[in-house]
Design an enzyme around this catalytic site. Structure first.
Site, PDB file in Angstrom:
ATOM      1  N   GLU A 149     -12.721  -4.500   9.557  1.00  0.00           N
ATOM      2  CA  GLU A 149     -12.644  -4.560   8.113  1.00  0.00           C
ATOM      3  C   GLU A 149     -13.788  -5.401   7.575  1.00  0.00           C
ATOM      4  OE1 GLU A 149      -9.437  -6.782   6.265  1.00  0.00           O
ATOM      5  OE2 GLU A 149      -8.840  -7.544   8.216  1.00  0.00           O
ATOM      6  N   CYS A 155     -12.448  13.323  15.846  1.00  0.00           N
ATOM      7  CA  CYS A 155     -13.494  14.273  15.462  1.00  0.00           C
ATOM      8  C   CYS A 155     -13.072  15.221  14.346  1.00  0.00           C
ATOM      9  CB  CYS A 155     -13.931  15.074  16.683  1.00  0.00           C
ATOM     10  SG  CYS A 155     -14.761  14.053  17.936  1.00  0.00           S
TER      11      CYS A 155
END
Length: 340
Positions: free
Chosen positions: A103, A129
């Site tokens: 983060e 993906c």
């Protein structure tokens, strides 16, 4: 249709799709040369990457290049091609697998780099993906519902560190043949960035309609491919079998709502020659309509689909039907139809 989610959009179009390809090249020959002591010790073919995966080379960020800067550049170009001002963008979705930190989100740096307004919602979507296709569907839903006018979906992948760490591990004397094959997929990864801009069809009749598609999950296979900043560890055989089963089930269930047997182009997630050939055979695709980029770029994660679409767009004509097809670790699959 049990386990199958169908989504339709009536007024959303893809306005632009762009990419940034790193200038650095890592050939499979060079990777295999670095791994030569391990390949000899484990009695594995010295051309394993080319023979099994069909990957001749993949791209790497060169000195002076940065994945976030490249992603911002792809986003800026996409906005310019679409004729959309950054101030009018209401949503930014980053879909990358690789990231420098947990983060804040990758999206905040890209939001700042693109000069988007404070009113633009921004966040990351992480789904292996499959992320870019998921991001496009989320963006289309928010545009259709009237929440935002324009959306930018981006992805930037940096596989360079994973490559080096994987090679270092595989050269250790205690690595077995099973260890090598478990990390084989990491050696096929490549780097690159892509961006797409979506907007309302009534404002952009020149755009490419996003018609909708299907998603399906087989999360019992959640532990077959697990990635981290250190590498990607895969049960390749079981992952291929599980992925094919999922794609075939989704394809069959979608027949009632979608006719995808005669598309003009099938843009699939780029993994390897083995995976591409298996999907083509499993659902009976016309091989001539399935372009590939894995030979030159390897598996660029969620960016593979938009990068391949960028290379195809100049050969597409108005009205052509294009199916984006993705499979992500976990396992999840999604198919999204575009009317070019």
């Amino acid at each position: 249709m049990s386990g199958n989610a169908t989504t339709r959009f009536a007024g959303v179009s893809l306005l632009a799709v762009t990419s940034r390809i790193p200038t650095g090249v890592r050939t499979s020959a060079a990777v295999q040369q670095r791994l030569a002591p391990a390949l000899r010790r484990l009695r594995l073919p010295t051309t394993l990457l080319e023979r099994v995966a069909g990957v001749r080379e993949r791209r790497a960020w060169a000195a002076g290049e940065d994945v976030d800067d490249a992603t911002v550049a792809a986003g800026r170009e996409a906005l310019a091609v679409a004729g959309v001002e950054p101030a009018d963008v209401g949503l930014l979705i980053n879909t990358s697998v690789t990231r420098r930190h947990l983060e804040p989100s990758v999206a905040v740096r890209l939001h700042h780099g693109l000069g988007l307004p404070s009113s633009a919602v921004n966040f990351d979507v992480a789904n292996a993906c499959l992320g870019f296709i998921n991001g496009m569907s989320l963006a289309a839903g928010m545009i259709e519902s009237g929440q935002v006018r324009y959306a930018v979906v981006v992805d930037g992948e940096d596989a360079d560190v994973i490559h080096d760490r994987t090679i270092e591990r595989l050269l250790q004397e205690d690595r077995s043949r099973d260890d090598f094959m478990q990390e084989f997929a990491s050696l096929t990864l490549g780097s690159g960035s892509a961006a797409a801009v979506l907007g309302r069809t009534d404002e952009h009749p020149e755009g490419h309609r996003v018609l909708g598609g299907v998603t399906r999950a087989a999360t019992r296979f959640h532990d077959l491919c697990v990635g981290s900043t250190e590498g990607m560890f895969t049960d390749a055989k079981a992952l291929l079998e599980g992925g094919l089963e999922l794609v075939v089930d989704a394809w069959k269930d979608a027949v009632a709502d979608w006719d995808w047997a005669r598309m003009d182009r099938y843009v699939t997630h780029q993994v390897s020659r083995v995976h591409t050939d298996a999907i083509v055979e499993a659902v009976g695709l016309d091989r001539a309509k399935v372009p590939t980029t894995y030979e030159r770029y390897g598996n660029v994660g969620p960016a593979s689909v938009p990068i391949t679409l960028v290379e195809q767009q100049d050969s597409l004509s108005a009205g052509d039907r294009v199916l984006l097809m993705g499979v992500g670790s976990g396992i999840n699959t999604a198919m999204l139809e575009l009317a070019w």
